[in-house]
Scaffold this active site. Structure first.
Site, PDB file in Angstrom:
ATOM      1  N   ASP A   1     -12.786  -4.667   2.890  1.00 12.12           N
ATOM      2  CA  ASP A   1     -11.501  -5.252   3.572  1.00 12.12           C
ATOM      3  C   ASP A   1     -12.103  -6.071   5.028  1.00 12.12           C
ATOM      4  OD1 ASP A   1      -9.138  -5.590   4.796  1.00 12.12           O
ATOM      5  OD2 ASP A   1      -8.636  -3.762   5.137  1.00 12.12           O
TER       6      ASP A   1
ATOM      7  N   HIS B   1      -2.925   0.795   4.417  1.00  8.96           N
ATOM      8  CA  HIS B   1      -3.712   1.228   5.118  1.00  8.96           C
ATOM      9  C   HIS B   1      -3.617   1.623   6.517  1.00  8.96           C
ATOM     10  CE1 HIS B   1      -8.110  -0.680   7.027  1.00  8.96           C
ATOM     11  NE2 HIS B   1      -7.753   0.396   7.077  1.00  8.96           N
TER      12      HIS B   1
ATOM     13  N   HIS C   1      -1.732  -5.139   0.023  1.00 12.12           N
ATOM     14  CA  HIS C   1      -2.269  -4.420   0.834  1.00 12.12           C
ATOM     15  C   HIS C   1      -1.648  -4.370   2.441  1.00 12.12           C
ATOM     16  CE1 HIS C   1      -6.144  -2.564   2.916  1.00 12.12           C
ATOM     17  NE2 HIS C   1      -5.766  -3.233   3.968  1.00 12.12           N
TER      18      HIS C   1
ATOM     19  N   MET D   1      -0.683  -0.606  12.050  1.00 16.02           N
ATOM     20  CA  MET D   1      -1.773  -0.360  13.282  1.00 16.02           C
ATOM     21  C   MET D   1      -0.832   0.245  14.170  1.00 16.02           C
ATOM     22  SD  MET D   1      -3.767  -4.081  13.285  1.00 16.02           S
ATOM     23  CE  MET D   1      -4.596  -4.612  11.706  1.00 16.02           C
TER      24      MET D   1
HETATM   25  C1  DX5 Z   1      -8.232  -5.647   9.403  1.00 11.18           C
HETATM   26  C2  DX5 Z   1      -7.331  -5.547   8.141  1.00 11.18           C
HETATM   27  C3  DX5 Z   1      -7.407  -6.306   7.071  1.00 11.18           C
HETATM   28  C4  DX5 Z   1      -6.856  -7.791   7.499  1.00 11.18           C
HETATM   29  C5  DX5 Z   1      -7.924  -8.518   6.550  1.00 11.18           C
HETATM   30  O1  DX5 Z   1      -7.990  -4.740  10.600  1.00 11.18           O
HETATM   31  O2  DX5 Z   1      -7.502  -3.959   7.696  1.00 11.18           O
HETATM   32  O3  DX5 Z   1      -6.678  -6.010   6.039  1.00 11.18           O
HETATM   33  O4  DX5 Z   1      -5.598  -8.184   7.235  1.00 11.18           O
HETATM   34  O5  DX5 Z   1      -7.904  -9.939   7.070  1.00 11.18           O
HETATM   35  P1  DX5 Z   1      -8.621 -11.398   6.554  1.00 11.18           P
HETATM   36  O6  DX5 Z   1      -8.816 -11.141   5.174  1.00 11.18           O
HETATM   37  O7  DX5 Z   1      -8.001 -12.064   7.093  1.00 11.18           O
HETATM   38  O8  DX5 Z   1     -10.007 -10.542   7.325  1.00 11.18           O
HETATM   39 ZN    ZN Z   2      -6.636  -3.438   5.723  1.00 10.42          ZN
END
Ligand code: DX5
Ligand code: ZN
Length: 219
Positions: A178, A69, A36, A40
């Site tokens: 997620d 993502h 994944h 951002m």
């Molecule tokens: C958050 C991301 C997630 C994040 C999850 O904005 O989309 O994919 O990496 O991280 P954990 O598992 O640490 O909450």
């Molecule tokens: Zn994510």
């Protein structure tokens, strides 16, 4: 109806970026089902991560499917770039896409799998008109932007509702969660009906290492 198996999608956001290739290889060996990749843009979310060059480099070191993502405003502008870099699936946010159906149609046209993500405050029913255009629905269980946040419990009823809906209308659409997924929350989201678990911190920062991290999520 036979239930789909649980799939684990480690998020590299929590990995050591100086040793990314090694860590991804270890996750693959430990039985991760896909990777994944959290992109951002500093606008849709208050954080900036990485773009296509990192994905291209990862494509060369792993055979795992790469799901990207896109936490970016108007992801339509970048779909080709992320496809060319080697993504298997592109996930766009309902909240970031004015022309969501067109974005999904273009992702399909690029030969990739389509995913749509919704934030914790967004009701599942907004997906009604696009369910036929997606391979995967991603329910955010934290507000996107950062790894290591606390799981938001109030997302559980939404996961359950969407599970019921998909079972009736689109049983082949994957239901993924997620944010804040760890040994404690994984059983809850699985019981609610999630079948793909994204986890960053619980995999890459597990005190006993990546393999142990993946194993604890499988229960
Ligand atoms: C958050 C991301 C997630 C994040 C999850 O904005 O989309 O994919 O990496 O991280 P954990 O598992 O640490 O909450
Ligand atoms: Zn994510």
């Amino acid at each position: 109806m036979t239930q789909a198996p649980i799939r684990i999608a480690p998020s590299i956001l929590a990995a050591d970026f100086a040793r990314l290739g090694d860590q991804v290889r270890e996750a693959e060996k430990a039985g991760a089902d896909r990777l994944h990749l959290d992109v951002m843009d500093g606008h849709f979310v208050p954080n900036i991560t990485f773009g296509p060059p990192v994905i291209r480099s990862l494509r060369a070191v792993t055979r795992l499917p790469l799901e990207t993502h896109l936490m970016v405003e108007e992801p339509d502008r970048f779909l080709e770039h992320f496809a060319e870099a080697g993504s298997t699936t592109l996930i766009v946010h309902w909240e970031g896409s004015v022309h969501l159906q067109r974005a999904l149609d273009r992702i399909r046209g690029l030969g990739l799998k389509t995913g749509v993500a919704i934030n914790p405050a967004t009701p599942a029913m907004v997906l009604e008109e696009v369910l036929g255009d997606v391979d995967l629905v991603l329910i955010m269980t934290v507000n996107p932007g950062f790894g290591g946040q606390r799981f938001i419990e109030s997302t559980l009823p939404k996961i359950r509702r969407l599970r019921d809906w998909l079972d009736r209308a689109r049983p082949n659409v994957e239901l993924e969660v997620d944010g804040g997924i760890d040994a404690e929350t994984a059983p809850k989201v699985i019981a609610a009906g999630a079948r793909v678990l994204v986890a960053g911190t619980a995999v890459f920062r597990h005190p006993q290492g990546i393999t142990a991290g993946i194993n604890t999520l499988r229960g």
